[in-house]
Design an enzyme around this catalytic site. Sequence first.
Site, short mmCIF file in Angstrom:
data_model
loop_
_atom_site.label_atom_id
_atom_site.label_comp_id
_atom_site.label_asym_id
_atom_site.label_seq_id
_atom_site.Cartn_x
_atom_site.Cartn_y
_atom_site.Cartn_z
N SER A 40 0.76 -1.28 -0.42
CA SER A 40 -0.32 0.04 -0.29
C SER A 40 1.18 1.05 -0.11
CB SER A 40 -1.01 0.14 0.99
OG SER A 40 -1.28 1.32 1.69
N LYS A 92 0.53 -3.84 4.39
CA LYS A 92 -0.17 -4.30 3.96
C LYS A 92 0.86 -5.14 2.95
CE LYS A 92 -4.25 -3.90 3.41
NZ LYS A 92 -4.85 -2.37 2.76
N GLU A 133 -7.17 -10.07 -7.12
CA GLU A 133 -8.45 -9.24 -7.54
C GLU A 133 -8.59 -8.52 -8.53
OE1 GLU A 133 -8.65 -6.28 -3.57
OE2 GLU A 133 -6.42 -6.98 -3.74
#
Length: 457
Positions: free
Chosen positions: A277, A283, A290
Site C-alpha cells: 500500500s 499491507k 482481485e
Amino acid sequence: MPKMWAGRTDGLTNSLADDFNASIGFDSRMYKQDITGSMAHAAMLAACGIIDKKDADTLIDGLAVILSEIESGDLEIDMSCEDIHMFVEQELTNRLGDVGKKLHTARSRNDQVALDLRMYLREEIDTICGYIRELIGAITEKAEAHKTTILPGYTHLQRAQPIAFGHHLLAYAMMLLRDLDRLADCRGRMNVSPIGCCALAGTTYQTDRRAEAASLGFDDICMNSLDGVSDRDFCAELLSALSILMMHLSRFSEEIILWSSWEFKFVELSDAFTTGSSIMPQKKNPDMAELVRGKTGRVYGDLLALLTTLKGLPLAYNKDMQEDKEGVFDACDTVKMCLPVFTGMIGTMQVCEDNMKAAAQKGFINATDLADYLVKKGLPFRSAYKLSGQIVAKCIAEGKVLETLSLAEYKEFSPLFEEDLYREIDLSTCVEKRISEGGTSLASVEAQIEYVKEKLQ
Ligand code: ARG
C-alpha cells in the site's frame, strides 16, 4: 484518395465518416490470416482455371513478400485504410498492378472477414488452452504436495467437514478440464470455412470451396452462404466459454483473497505476486487475484455486448457485425493476461498448514462423524444427529470441543459411546474415512491426481 470500391459513388467520403467506418485500428492484428487466406484463394482460383497459374504465382509471391515485410517491420500497416483486407489488397495492387486486381474474384469482404476471424480465433483458442493446461499442472502439483493437509471444508462459508487441501485444489482442476473441453468443442464448430459464400448468395464461378477450406486447415465448409457470412455463433460461443473460464478463476481468486487475509491466514502469496500500500506499511495485497476477479466482469460484458449486437440483425452481413471483433479480441487478450499470472501466483503460494489445522480443530467439523459413530453402533441416523447436536451445544456452553469431552460425559448422553469414539472423531480419521469415489480420502485424492494427469495427456 478515392476508395477501392469507388464506382457507383466517387469514393470520397467525409473524414469523420471514414474514421467512424474504419476497423483497421483493431482488425490489423488479423494480417497474417488475411494474407494466408488470400494465398489459398489465389491458388484455388488457378486450380479451377478462373485465373492463370502464372497470375496466381505472382499473387502468392507478392502476398508472401507483404507478409514477411509486415513481420520484419519493413512494411508499416497504413492506418488510413478502411480495414486490413483493403490494406492488403491495395498494397498488392500497388505492387503488381492489374494482376493484383484479380485476387478478389469469387469472394467478398463478407466471407473474407468471416474466414480471417475464424482462423485468428482458432489460434487464440490453442494459445489459451496451452495456458489452461499449465495452470492445471500448477494446481495438481500443489494438490500433490498437500494430499494430507487438513483444512475445514465449508458450506455457507461455515465450517462444515474436514477435507484435504489437495482435494479442495483439485475441484478447480476439474473445472478447468471442463473449460478445456468447452474450448475444444467451440474450436470444432469454429473450424468450418465460410470462404466462397461471397457477398451472401454464393458465386457464378466454378470454385472449389472444399479444396480452399482444406488447404487452410478447416474440417468442413459452411453449407449455407447466407449463414456463412452472417454467423457469429463461433464468437458468442468462444465468449461464453471464456466467461465460464473467468467465472472459475474468479471464484478461485475470491478464495485466495479470503485465505490470505489475517482472518484466515491459510495461505501466504509470494511477494512477487502481491503489492504493497502507498500509505499502510503493513499491507500485502492480493492484487493479482482481485484483478482476475475484476476482469471477469469485463469478459462477461464482451459476451453480452455481442449477443445484443447480433439479436436484431436481419440476414446476411450488416456493418453492425464489425462490432464483433473488439469484444472477442478483448476477451482473448484478458484471458491470456490472467492465466499466466494466475499460474505464477498458485505455483509460488505458501500454504500455512498449521493455521488450516487450527481452524479445522474449531467449529465442530467432526460432528457428522460423531453421529455416524452412533449410527454404526445401531442408533437411527436422525436420533444420532440430534444427540450429536446436543453434545455440540454442551461443548459450546462449556468452552470445550468434541475431542476434549470425557468419556464419562459422553456416556451421560448415550451408553453406546466407548473409548474408540476418539479415534473416530480424529480429524485425520474423518478425512481418511471419506473413501467414496471423488471423496477427500488420500486414495481418492491420489486417484483424482491420476485422472487429471491422464486427461492432460
Ligand atoms: N471491416 C468489415 C468487418 O469487420 C469487413 C467486412 C466489410 N464488408 C462490407 N460489405 N462492408 O466487418
